[in-house]
Every structure is written in C-alpha cells, then in structure tokens.
Design a protein around this motif. Structure first.
Motif, mmCIF file in Angstrom:
data_model
loop_
_atom_site.group_PDB
_atom_site.id
_atom_site.type_symbol
_atom_site.label_atom_id
_atom_site.label_comp_id
_atom_site.label_asym_id
_atom_site.label_seq_id
_atom_site.Cartn_x
_atom_site.Cartn_y
_atom_site.Cartn_z
ATOM 1 N N ILE A 90 0.883 -1.171 0.000
ATOM 2 C CA ILE A 90 0.000 0.000 0.000
ATOM 3 C C ILE A 90 0.917 1.217 0.000
ATOM 4 N N HIS A 91 1.028 1.866 -1.142
ATOM 5 C CA HIS A 91 1.994 2.956 -1.289
ATOM 6 C C HIS A 91 1.561 4.200 -0.512
ATOM 7 N N ALA A 92 2.436 5.187 -0.510
ATOM 8 C CA ALA A 92 2.227 6.395 0.296
ATOM 9 C C ALA A 92 0.928 7.100 -0.065
ATOM 10 N N ASN A 93 0.261 7.600 0.980
ATOM 11 C CA ASN A 93 -0.905 8.479 0.833
ATOM 12 C C ASN A 93 -2.088 7.829 0.118
ATOM 13 N N VAL A 94 -2.281 6.556 0.378
ATOM 14 C CA VAL A 94 -3.495 5.856 -0.061
ATOM 15 C C VAL A 94 -4.541 5.982 1.040
ATOM 16 N N THR A 95 -5.804 6.035 0.650
ATOM 17 C CA THR A 95 -6.897 6.051 1.628
ATOM 18 C C THR A 95 -7.817 4.865 1.380
ATOM 19 N N ILE A 96 -7.989 4.054 2.422
ATOM 20 C CA ILE A 96 -8.912 2.916 2.364
ATOM 21 C C ILE A 96 -9.999 3.152 3.404
ATOM 22 N N TYR A 97 -11.223 3.345 2.933
ATOM 23 C CA TYR A 97 -12.336 3.635 3.837
ATOM 24 C C TYR A 97 -12.742 2.384 4.635
ATOM 25 N N HIS A 98 -13.582 2.607 5.601
ATOM 26 C CA HIS A 98 -13.976 1.579 6.563
ATOM 27 C C HIS A 98 -14.584 0.348 5.887
ATOM 28 N N GLY A 99 -14.253 -0.814 6.439
ATOM 29 C CA GLY A 99 -14.896 -2.058 6.040
ATOM 30 C C GLY A 99 -14.421 -2.693 4.755
ATOM 31 N N CYS A 100 -13.434 -2.121 4.085
ATOM 32 C CA CYS A 100 -12.996 -2.676 2.806
ATOM 33 C C CYS A 100 -12.122 -3.911 3.028
ATOM 34 N N ILE A 110 -14.301 3.886 -10.854
ATOM 35 C CA ILE A 110 -15.235 2.752 -10.870
ATOM 36 C C ILE A 110 -16.348 3.057 -9.872
ATOM 37 N N GLY A 111 -17.578 3.118 -10.376
ATOM 38 C CA GLY A 111 -18.720 3.506 -9.566
ATOM 39 C C GLY A 111 -19.216 2.405 -8.642
ATOM 40 N N HIS A 112 -20.155 2.781 -7.767
ATOM 41 C CA HIS A 112 -20.633 1.871 -6.727
ATOM 42 C C HIS A 112 -21.410 0.683 -7.291
ATOM 43 N N ASN A 113 -21.299 -0.435 -6.564
ATOM 44 C CA ASN A 113 -21.994 -1.694 -6.878
ATOM 45 C C ASN A 113 -21.486 -2.366 -8.148
ATOM 46 N N VAL A 170 -4.695 -8.060 -7.327
ATOM 47 C CA VAL A 170 -5.237 -6.852 -7.967
ATOM 48 C C VAL A 170 -4.228 -5.723 -7.813
ATOM 49 N N GLU A 171 -4.059 -4.929 -8.868
ATOM 50 C CA GLU A 171 -3.221 -3.729 -8.800
ATOM 51 C C GLU A 171 -4.052 -2.529 -9.225
ATOM 52 N N VAL A 172 -3.962 -1.453 -8.432
ATOM 53 C CA VAL A 172 -4.749 -0.243 -8.677
ATOM 54 C C VAL A 172 -3.794 0.939 -8.796
ATOM 55 N N GLY A 173 -3.909 1.695 -9.878
ATOM 56 C CA GLY A 173 -2.971 2.775 -10.177
ATOM 57 C C GLY A 173 -3.194 4.033 -9.359
ATOM 58 N N ALA A 174 -2.259 4.966 -9.522
ATOM 59 C CA ALA A 174 -2.262 6.213 -8.767
ATOM 60 C C ALA A 174 -3.509 7.044 -9.066
ATOM 61 N N ASN A 175 -4.083 7.599 -7.998
ATOM 62 C CA ASN A 175 -5.232 8.512 -8.093
ATOM 63 C C ASN A 175 -6.468 7.885 -8.727
ATOM 64 N N THR A 176 -6.561 6.579 -8.654
ATOM 65 C CA THR A 176 -7.778 5.882 -9.077
ATOM 66 C C THR A 176 -8.740 5.805 -7.902
ATOM 67 N N THR A 177 -10.036 5.859 -8.191
ATOM 68 C CA THR A 177 -11.052 5.771 -7.142
ATOM 69 C C THR A 177 -12.006 4.626 -7.441
ATOM 70 N N ILE A 178 -12.271 3.831 -6.398
ATOM 71 C CA ILE A 178 -13.245 2.740 -6.491
ATOM 72 C C ILE A 178 -14.256 2.945 -5.371
ATOM 73 N N CYS A 197 -4.556 6.690 -4.534
ATOM 74 C CA CYS A 197 -5.832 6.038 -4.857
ATOM 75 C C CYS A 197 -6.720 5.981 -3.619
ATOM 76 N N VAL A 198 -8.009 5.966 -3.857
ATOM 77 C CA VAL A 198 -9.018 5.968 -2.790
ATOM 78 C C VAL A 198 -9.927 4.764 -2.993
ATOM 79 N N ILE A 199 -9.953 3.899 -2.005
ATOM 80 C CA ILE A 199 -10.756 2.682 -2.071
ATOM 81 C C ILE A 199 -11.891 2.793 -1.049
ATOM 82 N N GLY A 200 -13.124 2.766 -1.538
ATOM 83 C CA GLY A 200 -14.267 2.723 -0.632
ATOM 84 C C GLY A 200 -14.901 4.046 -0.273
ATOM 85 N N ALA A 201 -14.626 5.110 -1.043
ATOM 86 C CA ALA A 201 -15.369 6.357 -0.825
ATOM 87 C C ALA A 201 -16.837 6.129 -1.170
#
Length: 353
Positions: free
Chosen positions: A156-166, A241-244, A211-219, A178-182
């Motif tokens: 998990i590289h620098a300054n990644v944000t993973i929201y609760h429950g992911c 990538i949008g919800h659901n 799985v690999e996720v690039g810089a500044n990607t949002t899921i 990248c932001v996972i779970g906004a």
C-alpha cells in the motif's frame, strides 16, 4: 533477492527458452538503443527489427521468426519475448520486501491486528479492528479506516486512503493517491424540499488476490451490495469505478476510464484509455473496448468494439461535423425520395400493365 548478474544459460535454466550463440554474462536489462555488451534486451515488435540488428546488446530475447534475421548473435528464443522480458526484469528488480518494523509516528488503534512481519511507514494510520496480513507494507501517510482487512504480501503505497470495512486479498498493490471505498454517487430527489437527499452507502469494496490499482484511481463502495474487483485485475491511473460495480478476473483497464455504477465487466476484458461506460450495463468476458469509446448499452457478444472518430485536420473536421449535425434531416429527405421513387416505379408498372 535482486540478481546482480546472471549467465544466459542460467537464465534459460530458470525461465525457459532456447539459448543460441555464446553464453553471455548479463548484468542489466535495457532498451535496444541503450544496451551494451553485458545487457539483455528484447524484440517483440517486428517493425523494430532493424534497431535490434543495430543494437549492441550482448544478448537479445526474440521469437523463432526474428531469430533468422539475427543469426550469429547471442539469442534467447521464446514464444513471447515481451513476457520473457518482464520476468527477467523482475529478477533484476524484485518487489521490495517488508522491513518488519513500525515507524514511531504511525498511529495504530489498539484493537488492530498487525502481523509481526509487516512494515508500517511514517504517519500511517490504521483504524480499530483492522487486520493486516503477513509481509504487507503500508507506506507513509496511508490511512486505513476501521474494520478493514488487508491480506498477505500487499504493498500500500504512500498516501493511499482505504475507507472503513474494505477487504483486500493477498498480493494487492495500491499506488499513491488512490481511494478505495469512498461513498458512491447516490442521491434521491426530494420534491417537497426541492433538493437531493443522500443515500447511505452501506456496502464496501472487495479486491481479490493480485489486484493492482494505479495512482489517483477511485473505487466507490456499494450502496447496498459490495463493489467487487476480482483476482488478477489490473487498473491503471486515474480510473473511476462507480458503486456496486463488478470487475471480473484478469480485466485490464487503462488510464482515465470511467465506469458508472452497477456495471459488470466480464473476465479477461480489456478497456482502452478514456473509455466511458454507462451504469447498469453488462460487458461479456473477453471483450475489448477501444480507447475513448463511449458505451451506453450492454454488449451481448464478446468482440472488439470502438467508436472513435478518426483523426483529421481541423478544417476537414469542421466540414464533416456540419454534415453530421444534419444527418437526421438528410435521413428524412432520403426516405421521402425513396417513397417518391417507389410511387413512380409503381405508376410505371401500372402503365405497362
């Protein structure tokens, strides 16, 4: 462990292929143009064959067909030179291993379970009830909120944000920013108050193994069900990538693509850069979508799809665009002319009778 040097014969013994010519000692891997006597390079595009012939590389990775034009050189012959190159590059530049240490400035909740083999960087934050697997690296400034699970051997590289429950599987790599779970973009219109009412996003994001996720990607997290990215999927920088949504196994998504909510992308699909894909759609497995293609409806049959307007000079584009704006009027005129022609043909036939 990184390889500082290796003989071509040892490389073939480890990775396969067929050695032809002298057994060269290899110290690095580089491009055809820059390679020198102890470097290895590769030829996967036949259009670069002249550059391969002129290259000073000590040894080249080539196909059987290209080997004929390079007779007398030291070669490793293989079916897929590009894949072979990737494997050689990994030998010389392996993924950094965990230092099994926690930086003093990291903030870790008392209920978090961190494997002793993990590396936690400066100012990282790990929330309550998180579980972090063996040999995982969480680098500086990353925030992992409560109730998250991160598998083994992740980076998990620098300054990644993973929201609760992911939930992240094993060997997942998330690049910086990248932001996972906004929250997904979900709102209901309140007619009485004449305003939007936010829909609570109660799902999470689940990332499969490798799985690999690039810089500044949002899921985005799901509204009710989870957003899922299955094993082996590779997602480039600045993808949305949008919800659901559900991204199948081993899908490749190139930079700046947007996929709206509740869309399912089948296994082994490839999506070109800046493609725009609408919501609640289905894309079958092994489909290729060209760069900058707009997908507004489900695709029923696997294949290669593209809707790119060809590049042309601006003056030509202006002229063609003027015609495109009037296509509907032109269509109506053509239908009217066809109707008139049918009437004329009918009258002519009646007269002959």
């Amino acid at each position: 462990m990184a390889v500082n040097q290796i003989t071509a014969s040892a490389l073939v013994e480890q990775l396969g292929g067929q050695l032809r010519g002298d057994d060269v000692t290899i110290t690095s891997i580089t491009s055809l143009q820059q390679a020198q006597a102890h470097d290895i390079s590769f030829l996967s595009n036949p259009r670069l064959r002249s550059e391969a012939i002129a290259s000073r590389a000590g040894i080249l990775i080539v196909t059987e067909k290209s080997a004929e034009a390079l007779a007398g050189r030291s070669l490793i012959v293989t079916d897929d030179p590009y894949l072979y190159f990737a494997r050689v590059a990994r030998l010389f530049h392996p993924r950094p291993q965990s230092k099994a240490a926690i930086h003093p400035s990291a903030v870790i909740a008392p209920t978090a379970q961190i494997a002793a083999s993990c590396e936690i960087g400066a100012h990282a934050v790990i929330g309550e009830h998180c579980v972090i697997g063996e040999n995982t690296r969480i680098l500086a400034g990353t925030v992992i909120e409560e109730n998250c699970t991160v598998g083994n051997d992740c980076i998990i590289h620098a300054n990644v944000t993973i929201y609760h429950g992911c939930q992240l599987g094993n060997r997942v790599e998330l690049h910086s920013g990248c932001v996972i779970g906004a929250d997904g973009f979900g709102f209901a219109w309140d007619k009485q108050k004449n305003e939007w009412f936010k829909i609570v996003q109660t799902g999470c994001v689940v990332l499969g193994d490798d799985v690999e996720v690039g810089a500044n990607t949002t899921i985005d997290r799901g509204a009710i069900e989870n957003t899922i990215v299955e094993k082996g999927a590779k997602i480039d920088n600045q993808v949305m990538i949008g919800h659901n949504g559900k991204i199948g196994a081993h899908v490749a998504i190139v930079a700046c693509t947007g996929i709206a909510g509740s869309t399912e992308v089948g296994d082994y699909t490839v999506i070109g850069g800046a493609a725009m894909i609408g919501g609640h759609l289905n894309i079958p497995p092994k489909t290729t979508i060209g760069a900058a293609t707009a997908v507004s409806h489900s695709i029923k049959e696997s294949g290669y799809y593209a809707s790119i307007f060809p590049l042309q000079k601006h003056n030509d584009w202006v002229k063609n665009a003027a015609h495109i704006r009037h296509l509907h009027v032109m269509s109506q005129k053509i239908k009217a002319l066809e109707h008139q022609l049918a009437e004329l043909n009918g009258n002519s036939s009646n007269q002959q009778d």
